[in-house]
Design a protein around this motif. Structure first.
Motif, short mmCIF file in Angstrom:
data_model
loop_
_atom_site.label_atom_id
_atom_site.label_comp_id
_atom_site.label_asym_id
_atom_site.label_seq_id
_atom_site.Cartn_x
_atom_site.Cartn_y
_atom_site.Cartn_z
N ARG A 341 50.02 22.97 91.41
CA ARG A 341 50.60 22.20 92.15
C ARG A 341 51.01 22.00 93.50
O ARG A 341 51.07 21.16 94.53
CB ARG A 341 49.15 21.06 91.62
N ALA A 342 52.59 21.96 92.95
CA ALA A 342 53.76 21.27 93.95
C ALA A 342 53.94 22.69 94.67
O ALA A 342 54.43 22.08 95.10
CB ALA A 342 54.85 20.65 92.51
N LEU A 343 53.58 23.61 94.33
CA LEU A 343 53.78 24.72 95.33
C LEU A 343 53.54 24.34 96.42
O LEU A 343 52.09 24.20 96.72
CB LEU A 343 53.23 26.09 95.02
N ASP A 344 53.80 25.31 97.73
CA ASP A 344 53.50 25.03 98.96
C ASP A 344 53.40 26.61 99.39
O ASP A 344 55.10 26.41 100.13
CB ASP A 344 54.45 23.80 99.85
N GLY A 346 51.55 29.50 101.55
CA GLY A 346 50.18 30.02 101.89
C GLY A 346 49.56 30.83 100.93
O GLY A 346 48.28 31.09 101.79
N THR A 420 55.16 31.41 89.42
CA THR A 420 55.85 30.76 90.24
C THR A 420 56.89 31.97 91.59
O THR A 420 56.82 31.33 92.66
CB THR A 420 56.91 28.97 90.72
N SER A 424 56.06 33.36 94.88
CA SER A 424 57.04 32.71 96.15
C SER A 424 57.13 34.34 96.86
O SER A 424 57.64 34.62 98.10
CB SER A 424 58.25 32.42 95.51
N ASP A 427 54.51 35.75 98.47
CA ASP A 427 54.04 34.79 99.85
C ASP A 427 55.00 35.46 100.91
O ASP A 427 55.04 35.16 101.91
CB ASP A 427 54.08 33.38 99.35
#
Length: 433
Positions: A341-344, A346, A420, A424, A427
């Motif tokens: 949930r801390a990932l930003d 898209g 993650t 990443s 993304d």
């Protein structure tokens, strides 16, 4: 694969059986703890556990010893026409932890068979084949359970022994509940139920069958209290509540031992399977004696309740309780959920779940449009990094994770790093394209 096992598989097994990783399909040949070894020679951290089934990990001494003791007797089968000590012992334990007063237990071989039995019991006591089910649900691959599965990918026939009416799912990302606050979802869901009962049912309705958290549907869940709100309406007409706990039971959600306990409700029937056998074929139904005894004809199970699976099930449940695996699911699940949930990013449309039942919805950046192709990329990247995860969701765009409940905090962080990293990279690819 070294001996062309995939070609042999395709030559003799049905084409509708899905196979992860396509032409690079994986054969798992060894397992220990939360790790498996493939025929490719690589070792993987397993975050899917054979579809949430290897619940306490691989090569667990207590389970192995219990099964070996039973094997040593020479009796692996007798049928339920004879007394089976392990069956009685496991039924006593499950009745005790079920939360249902004066409960009875019937054992089956799978979750599909368990749900089929629960539907039979409900239909018998209510003298009705009308069933309420939830869109985006999955309840099995047998004839009746397929009829109450609200997920088109798994509904291979329009024929049905049941008259099924559908309630809205709790999907907050898209659909009629999208963007609503929890209280508004509860109000809308109750209104939807009342409308269905008033418009498209006739006479008595047998039951509502619902997963506290939808498994194959991508770990979608309505707000806490939803099943309780439903039951207040159902009880006005004597309609039964069946909680499908095949994926949510045994402490997996961390906060509760059963998924239904987040809803302020006690079901009439609970179905279970998968994790309780830790790989041995074991499922069943536990419920109110009045409902469980409603089958009017003689019935039994040739293989359900067999001595070998019962020995395993007793050892698994004892292990879950003795080692507080519910508490461990809460601790290690928080590491994964907080990190995700801390990932930003898209491509991450939503992170949802509880305990060690976690879904990541993959979308086209800046939209809620499902991106199944990117999901496959993340899925493959995870394997390349040494992590096995699952896939699901109505659109095939949800990464599903249900690690063994024995997962350590160090393993949770290791898996989170691989996941993650995979997210990443995919993304970044999406941004470039």
């Amino acid at each position: 694969m070294t001996d062309d096992l995939l070609a042999r598989h395709r030559a003799v097994l049905p084409g509708w059986m899905p196979m992860y990783y396509g032409d690079d399909a994986l054969e798992i040949v060894e397992g220990s703890g939360r790790r498996v070894k493939g025929a490719d020679g690589r070792t993987y951290l397993d975050f899917f556990g054979g579809v949430l089934t290897t619940m306490i990990g691989y090569d667990v001494a207590e389970v192995n010893e219990a099964v070996q003791r039973q094997l040593a007797t020479g009796v692996v089968h007798s049928s339920t026409l004879y007394l089976i000590r392990h069956q009685v012992e496991l039924a006593e334990k499950i009745a005790r932890v079920s939360g249902i007063p004066d409960a009875r237990v019937f054992f089956t071989n799978s979750g599909s068979e368990a749900n089929e039995a629960a539907l039979l019991m409900a239909a018998n006591i209510r003298r009705s084949n009308q069933i309420l089910a939830v869109k985006n649900s999955y309840h099995g691959r047998t004839f009746a359970t397929m009829a109450v599965t609200g997920h088109r990918s798994w509904s291979s026939s329009s024929l049905s022994p049941l008259n099924v009416q559908w309630l809205a799912s709790g999907d907050r990302l898209r659909g009629r509940m999208a963007g609503l606050a929890d209280g508004d979802i509860l109000d809308a869901a109750v209104d939807d139920l009342r409308e269905v009962l008033a418009t498209v049912t006739a006479g008595d309705v047998a039951a509502l069958i619902a997963e506290p958290i939808q498994g194959v549907g991508g770990f979608v869940a309505g707000p806490d209290g939803l099943l309780g709100a439903y039951q207040k309406v159902l009880s006005e007409s004597g309609i039964l509540l069946i909680a499908d706990e095949v994926q949510t039971g045994w402490g997996r959600t961390g906060e509760h031992f059963w998924g239904y306990q987040a809803h302020g409700v006690t079901p009439d029937l609970i179905t279970f399977a998968k994790g309780i056998g830790n790989g041995f074929a074991l499922g069943g139904v536990v419920g109110r004696a009045e409902v469980m005894n409603a089958v009017p004809a003689i019935s039994f199970s040739t293989f359900g309740g067999n001595p070998l699976s019962m020995a395993a099930g007793n050892a698994v449940l004892d292990y879950v309780l003795d080692h507080d695996l519910q508490g461990n699911a809460a601790r290690t699940g928080a590491i994964l959920l907080d990190g995700l949930r801390a990932l930003d990013l898209g491509c991450v449309g939503e992170v949802r779940g509880r305990g060690l039942m976690i879904g990541v919805e993959i979308v086209r950046p800046g939209t809620t449009e499902p991106d199944p192709a990117a999901t496959v990329r993340v899925f493959d990247e995870c394997r390349a990094g040494g992590l096995l995860v699952g896939k699901g969701g109505l659109h095939g765009n949800v990464l599903r994770m249900g690690p063994p409940l024995t997962l350590t905090e160090e393993e949770a962080r290791e898996g989170l790093a691989i996941l993650t990293g995979a997210l990443s990279r995919v993304d970044a690819e999406a941004r470039i394209s």
